[in-house]
Design an enzyme around this catalytic site. Structure first.
Site, short mmCIF file in Angstrom:
data_model
loop_
_atom_site.label_atom_id
_atom_site.label_comp_id
_atom_site.label_asym_id
_atom_site.label_seq_id
_atom_site.Cartn_x
_atom_site.Cartn_y
_atom_site.Cartn_z
N GLU A 258 4.51 -16.82 8.11
CA GLU A 258 5.76 -16.14 6.94
C GLU A 258 6.67 -15.02 7.48
O GLU A 258 6.84 -13.91 7.67
CB GLU A 258 6.09 -15.93 5.90
CG GLU A 258 6.97 -15.66 4.71
CD GLU A 258 6.73 -15.38 3.26
OE1 GLU A 258 8.16 -14.96 2.82
OE2 GLU A 258 5.74 -15.60 3.18
N LYS A 390 -11.13 -21.50 -8.21
CA LYS A 390 -9.73 -22.65 -7.53
C LYS A 390 -8.89 -23.41 -8.80
O LYS A 390 -8.19 -24.45 -8.05
CB LYS A 390 -10.39 -23.61 -6.21
CG LYS A 390 -11.51 -23.16 -5.58
CD LYS A 390 -12.03 -23.76 -4.60
CE LYS A 390 -12.77 -22.88 -3.06
NZ LYS A 390 -13.65 -23.81 -3.22
N ASP A 466 -11.75 -17.56 1.28
CA ASP A 466 -11.67 -18.75 0.75
C ASP A 466 -10.80 -18.89 0.56
O ASP A 466 -9.59 -18.22 -0.18
CB ASP A 466 -12.33 -19.87 0.00
CG ASP A 466 -12.55 -21.26 0.02
OD1 ASP A 466 -11.85 -21.23 0.35
OD2 ASP A 466 -13.28 -21.49 -1.10
N HIS A 564 15.94 -11.78 5.32
CA HIS A 564 14.61 -12.87 5.92
C HIS A 564 16.03 -13.32 7.11
O HIS A 564 14.95 -14.11 7.58
CB HIS A 564 14.81 -14.06 4.87
CG HIS A 564 14.13 -13.53 3.90
ND1 HIS A 564 12.43 -14.31 3.84
CD2 HIS A 564 13.17 -12.93 2.96
CE1 HIS A 564 11.47 -13.77 3.24
NE2 HIS A 564 11.29 -12.99 2.32
#
Length: 582
Positions: A258, A390, A466, A564
């Site tokens: 990004e 998770k 992770d 952006h």
């Protein structure tokens, strides 16, 4: 496999110096229980023979050092069987002592048993300059050339498979050789990945051109990170900082695709540094695992709940739990009843490891122990989602999981206006209406922030964490308050469940290990076990603080879209550039 109606024998040639890896079962072509019985019998037989022989020598006054051929053979057999028994009734352990260490890091007793801390050798932190603006560079005149230059990196051509590899590829496509077994059959992880890749392209009819194969150590992921590899992906790593945190400077690696993310976080680091730095506090450190068990009645489930939460039983339960690891130490057990089902949430310290395997082993020990006093207990699963791993869950938001960290900084008013291009009042109002009220309107669970997951994911990918644990690790509430008569800004982030480790899993890979070394937290800390992982959690929180500060300022100043468009959108016409003359 059949070819032309006749069975075809496939010969696998191991090129270069590669040879098939020996396994324990190759030592004797017998089942393991028979092998054990043979060595047991051999050991005790030769012991009995030698004792009997020496007793006879003593009776006849014969010197013990005078031995015949039968005694020599018996002594050799005794040594051989003794070495086997030292291997705990298996041959792999003995082979690992004399041949080579096992590549399976999870076979170690602890996640961080033999990992040695390496000091960060950097002299000057990256990103030393605080100015985040892009310098203007005067154009440099260059002579024209007549040839055309392509800016696209040429693809690396993969050589065609050899005759031996071609046979294996056909066998994989036909299903006679399982794709997952290539590494063990060939003894060459790189070759296995290449063959699997070609077989996959033939089965699917889709090309994998563009997915790199060369330049990666496939041995390093065997039995550790990824199964059945066919290549690897590249993610650029940027550096934000230096971040002044608790009196130290950290150059924070961020792996992301990004645009504007690293630049924005870097601007937040600049504002924090110019204001004197940020401070972090570790509130809690404990990984959780919650098995679910079932009884025939709710009464029996409640009896186990009372037993587990009784302080008089804690010492016994803790002793059973702790015997699985040098670093895993039980902290608490909280139980919840749902009908005749019981959920037990174990929480324990895990040293410098993230600790899921460590806590799971301890939980299994306790379940085995409880089976004696509660024989009617039916263990449904080692994880009952009351952990919770998770997944977004209120239990993690309230109780915490992994490292619970709060990080704060006081940003001076002139820094807010000069660096962040806004003012204190605007930031405080935006934070209340966006991060607090807006998130409440959306029914957010732990999402009272602007974009904490952006920074958490980028740091996690760079340091080998992770990435799926970004879900609960991004639980964060961002607070902003005007202080000193409204002149300065107090900003903080509270993150109750940052799940990180500096040993095990992806932290062992070369790229991720380098990023950990940049932060000075590579491997296990032998002097203060767990301090590296705690430091990494604080860096994550500090980076989130910088990212929150910068993004909120961009929104308050109306700069979000403009930024952006500048950093996240390329205005380069690739086709024109590729064909232009320089």
């Amino acid at each position: 496999m059949e070819h032309g109606g006749k069975p075809m024998k496939m010969k696998v040639k191991f090129v270069d110096d590669q040879v098939p890896k020996a396994s324990a079962s190759d030592a004797m072509s017998l089942p393991l229980y028979i092998t054990n019985a043979v060595f047991f019998t051999l050991f005790f037989s030769v012991v009995y023979f030698l004792l009997t022989s020496w007793r006879e020598k003593i009776r006849t006054n014969t010197p013990l050092h005078m031995i015949d051929l039968s005694e020599i053979v018996a002594i050799l057999a005794l040594v051989a069987s003794f070495i086997y028994l030292l291997g705990f009734f298996g041959i792999d352990f003995v082979q690992s002592l004399f041949l080579q260490p096992s590549s399976d890091i999870w076979a170690a007793d602890d996640d961080e048993e033999e990992i040695i801390l390496k000091e960060d050798a950097r002299k000057v932190p990256c990103g030393q300059a605080l100015d985040c603006s892009i310098p203007k560079i005067a154009p440099i005149a260059s002579p024209k050339v007549t040839h055309k230059v392509s800016y696209e990196k040429p693809a690396i051509e993969i050589p065609p498979p050899t005759a031996e590899d071609e046979e294996i590829i056909k066998a994989v496509v036909a299903g006679t050789i399982p794709s997952y077994s290539l590494e063990s059959k060939l003894g060459d992880c790189k070759r296995a990945a290449s063959i699997r890749r070609e077989a996959l392209q033939r089965v699917t009819g889709k090309s994998l051109e563009g997915l790199p194969l060369e330049g990666f150590d496939y041995e390093s992921i065997l039995g550790q990170c990824c199964e059945m590899p066919v290549g690897y992906i590249t993610i650029p790593v940027g550096i934000a900082g230096p971040l002044m945190l608790d009196g130290k400077e950290f150059s924070v690696p961020m792996a992301t695709t990004e645009g504007c993310l690293v630049a924005s976080t870097n601007r937040g680091c600049k504002a924090i540094n110019l204001s004197g730095g940020a401070t972090s506090v570790l509130l809690k450190d404990g990984m959780t695992r919650a098995p679910v068990v079932r009884f025939n009645s709710a009464k029996r489930a409640a009896e186990l709940k009372f037993f587990m939460e009784d302080p008089a039983n804690y010492e016994t339960i803790s002793m059973v739990f702790n015997k699985s690891s040098r670093f895993g130490r039980l902290q608490t057990v909280k139980c919840a009843v749902a009908g005749k089902n019981l959920y037990m949430r174990f929480c324990c310290s895990t040293g410098d490891a993230m600790g899921m395997n460590m806590v799971s082993k301890g939980v299994q020990n306790v379940l085995d122990f409880l089976q004696n006093d509660f024989p009617d207990m039916d263990v449904i699963g080692i994880s009952g989602n009351y952990c919770s791993d998770k997944k977004p869950a209120a239990v993690n938001w309230i109780e915490g999981r992994g490292k619970s960290v709060v990080c704060e900084a006081v940003i001076k008013g002139d820094i807010v206006s000069k660096v962040l291009k806004t003012n204190v009042a605007a930031l405080v109002e935006l934070n209340m209406l966006k991060n607090l009220t807006g998130s409440a309107m959306a029914g957010a669970l732990g999402g009272f922030n602007a974009h904490a997951s952006n920074i958490v994911s980028a740091v996690y990918l760079a340091t080998g964490q992770d990435p799926a644990q970004n879900i609960e690790s991004s639980h964060c509430i961002t607070m902003m308050e005007a202080i000193n008569d409204g002149k300065d800004l107090h900003v903080s982030v509270t993150m109750p469940s940052i799940e990180v480790g500096t040993v095990g899993g992806g932290t062992q890979l070369a790229s991720q290990s380098a990023c950990l070394n940049l932060l000075g937290v590579k491997g296990a800390n032998r002097e203060a076990p767990g301090s590296n992982a705690r430091q990494l959690a604080s860096v994550v929180a500090g980076s989130v603080l910088a990212g929150e500060l910068s993004l909120m300022s961009a929104i308050a100043a109306g700069q979000l879209v403009k930024s952006h468009m500048k950093y996240n959108r390329s205005n380069k016409d690739v086709t024109t550039v590729a064909s232009s003359e320089i």
